[in-house]
Motif scaffolding. Structure first.
Motif, PDB file in Angstrom:
ATOM      1  N   ASP A   1     -45.429 -35.475  34.736  1.00 52.02           N
ATOM      2  CA  ASP A   1     -46.058 -36.065  35.679  1.00 52.02           C
ATOM      3  C   ASP A   1     -47.537 -35.944  36.032  1.00 52.02           C
ATOM      4  OD1 ASP A   1     -44.626 -38.012  34.345  1.00 52.02           O
ATOM      5  OD2 ASP A   1     -43.825 -38.210  35.105  1.00 52.02           O
ATOM      6  N   LEU A   2     -47.109 -34.666  36.920  1.00 48.45           N
ATOM      7  CA  LEU A   2     -48.590 -34.428  38.233  1.00 48.45           C
ATOM      8  C   LEU A   2     -49.341 -33.425  36.948  1.00 48.45           C
ATOM      9  CD1 LEU A   2     -46.196 -32.568  40.995  1.00 48.45           C
ATOM     10  CD2 LEU A   2     -47.624 -34.190  41.509  1.00 48.45           C
ATOM     11  N   VAL A   3     -48.776 -33.071  36.330  1.00 49.32           N
ATOM     12  CA  VAL A   3     -50.539 -32.125  34.899  1.00 49.32           C
ATOM     13  C   VAL A   3     -51.261 -33.382  34.230  1.00 49.32           C
ATOM     14  CG1 VAL A   3     -50.289 -30.040  33.293  1.00 49.32           C
ATOM     15  CG2 VAL A   3     -48.509 -30.692  35.038  1.00 49.32           C
ATOM     16  N   ASP A   4     -50.196 -34.285  34.100  1.00 44.36           N
ATOM     17  CA  ASP A   4     -51.335 -35.147  33.030  1.00 44.36           C
ATOM     18  C   ASP A   4     -51.939 -36.685  33.955  1.00 44.36           C
ATOM     19  OD1 ASP A   4     -49.518 -34.527  30.981  1.00 44.36           O
ATOM     20  OD2 ASP A   4     -48.345 -35.887  31.010  1.00 44.36           O
ATOM     21  N   ALA A   5     -51.705 -36.757  35.359  1.00 50.92           N
ATOM     22  CA  ALA A   5     -52.325 -37.137  36.319  1.00 50.92           C
ATOM     23  C   ALA A   5     -53.584 -36.401  36.490  1.00 50.92           C
ATOM     24  CB  ALA A   5     -51.548 -37.804  37.853  1.00 50.92           C
ATOM     25  N   LYS A   6     -53.349 -35.237  37.004  1.00 45.29           N
ATOM     26  CA  LYS A   6     -54.572 -34.124  37.178  1.00 45.29           C
ATOM     27  C   LYS A   6     -55.827 -34.253  36.336  1.00 45.29           C
ATOM     28  CE  LYS A   6     -57.311 -30.856  38.802  1.00 45.29           C
ATOM     29  NZ  LYS A   6     -58.361 -31.002  39.610  1.00 45.29           N
ATOM     30  N   TYR A   7     -54.835 -33.795  35.426  1.00 45.35           N
ATOM     31  CA  TYR A   7     -55.904 -33.528  33.465  1.00 45.35           C
ATOM     32  C   TYR A   7     -56.990 -35.358  33.551  1.00 45.35           C
ATOM     33  CZ  TYR A   7     -55.219 -29.202  34.060  1.00 45.35           C
ATOM     34  OH  TYR A   7     -54.786 -27.860  34.457  1.00 45.35           O
ATOM     35  N   GLY A   8     -55.747 -36.431  33.406  1.00 48.22           N
ATOM     36  CA  GLY A   8     -56.409 -37.969  33.257  1.00 48.22           C
ATOM     37  C   GLY A   8     -56.185 -37.992  31.651  1.00 48.22           C
ATOM     38  N   ASP A   9     -55.091 -37.602  31.381  1.00 49.02           N
ATOM     39  CA  ASP A   9     -54.527 -37.449  29.611  1.00 49.02           C
ATOM     40  C   ASP A   9     -52.426 -37.508  29.689  1.00 49.02           C
ATOM     41  OD1 ASP A   9     -53.836 -35.008  29.999  1.00 49.02           O
ATOM     42  OD2 ASP A   9     -55.575 -34.245  28.149  1.00 49.02           O
ATOM     43  N   LYS A  10     -52.090 -37.092  28.374  1.00 45.98           N
ATOM     44  CA  LYS A  10     -50.767 -36.669  28.462  1.00 45.98           C
ATOM     45  C   LYS A  10     -50.030 -35.403  27.724  1.00 45.98           C
ATOM     46  CE  LYS A  10     -49.769 -40.863  29.651  1.00 45.98           C
ATOM     47  NZ  LYS A  10     -48.928 -41.046  31.534  1.00 45.98           N
ATOM     48  N   GLY A  11     -51.515 -34.678  27.485  1.00 46.92           N
ATOM     49  CA  GLY A  11     -51.338 -34.074  26.581  1.00 46.92           C
ATOM     50  C   GLY A  11     -50.029 -32.441  27.562  1.00 46.92           C
ATOM     51  N   CYS A  12     -49.815 -32.379  28.632  1.00 48.02           N
ATOM     52  CA  CYS A  12     -48.923 -31.108  28.990  1.00 48.02           C
ATOM     53  C   CYS A  12     -47.418 -31.633  28.132  1.00 48.02           C
ATOM     54  CB  CYS A  12     -48.345 -31.706  30.462  1.00 48.02           C
ATOM     55  SG  CYS A  12     -47.088 -30.509  31.383  1.00 48.02           S
ATOM     56  N   ALA A  13     -47.382 -30.624  27.835  1.00 47.55           N
ATOM     57  CA  ALA A  13     -45.631 -30.381  26.362  1.00 47.55           C
ATOM     58  C   ALA A  13     -44.926 -30.115  27.768  1.00 47.55           C
ATOM     59  CB  ALA A  13     -45.616 -29.455  25.615  1.00 47.55           C
ATOM     60  N   MET A  14     -43.381 -29.998  27.740  1.00 47.44           N
ATOM     61  CA  MET A  14     -42.322 -30.499  28.666  1.00 47.44           C
ATOM     62  C   MET A  14     -41.594 -29.672  27.324  1.00 47.44           C
ATOM     63  SD  MET A  14     -41.243 -33.850  30.517  1.00 47.44           S
ATOM     64  CE  MET A  14     -40.522 -34.414  28.811  1.00 47.44           C
ATOM     65  N   PHE A  15     -40.354 -28.043  28.161  1.00 49.77           N
ATOM     66  CA  PHE A  15     -39.843 -27.405  27.465  1.00 49.77           C
ATOM     67  C   PHE A  15     -38.143 -27.579  28.280  1.00 49.77           C
ATOM     68  CE2 PHE A  15     -43.501 -26.594  25.685  1.00 49.77           C
ATOM     69  CZ  PHE A  15     -43.185 -26.347  24.250  1.00 49.77           C
ATOM     70  N   GLY A  16     -37.175 -27.860  27.831  1.00 49.79           N
ATOM     71  CA  GLY A  16     -36.556 -26.843  28.697  1.00 49.79           C
ATOM     72  C   GLY A  16     -35.185 -25.823  28.603  1.00 49.79           C
ATOM     73  N   ASP A  17     -35.461 -25.571  27.413  1.00 49.93           N
ATOM     74  CA  ASP A  17     -35.425 -23.773  26.961  1.00 49.93           C
ATOM     75  C   ASP A  17     -36.454 -22.897  26.257  1.00 49.93           C
ATOM     76  OD1 ASP A  17     -34.837 -21.697  25.480  1.00 49.93           O
ATOM     77  OD2 ASP A  17     -33.609 -22.817  23.824  1.00 49.93           O
TER      78      ASP A  17
END
Length: 71
Positions: free
Chosen positions: A38-54
């Motif tokens: 959410d912090l990354v997406d807010a900074k760049y104004g998109d939803k492009g940040c991927a999430m990984f648990g592994d």
């Protein structure tokens, strides 16, 4: 990798840098991953940040040039 207190602090420094872009976050705890994304997406104004648990899935990406590890 690792976006708890220290990792999020480090990530904020990277987000402030003009010469890099945060493209993914990784943490075993889903709530931490989501908060960091959410912090990354807010900074760049998109939803492009991927999430990984592994972390192995993150390291398998060929478009990642560097990683920050906070454990």
């Amino acid at each position: 990798m690792g976006v708890g207190g220290m990792g999020t602090g480090n990530m904020r420094n990277f987000l402030a840098a003009d010469n890099c872009r945060v493209t993914a976050v990784c943490d075993v705890q889903r709530d931490r991953r989501q908060r960091a994304k959410d912090l990354v997406d807010a900074k760049y104004g998109d939803k492009g940040c991927a999430m990984f648990g592994d972390f192995r899935e993150l390291l398998a990406r060929k478009d990642i040039d560097a990683v920050m590890i906070a454990v």
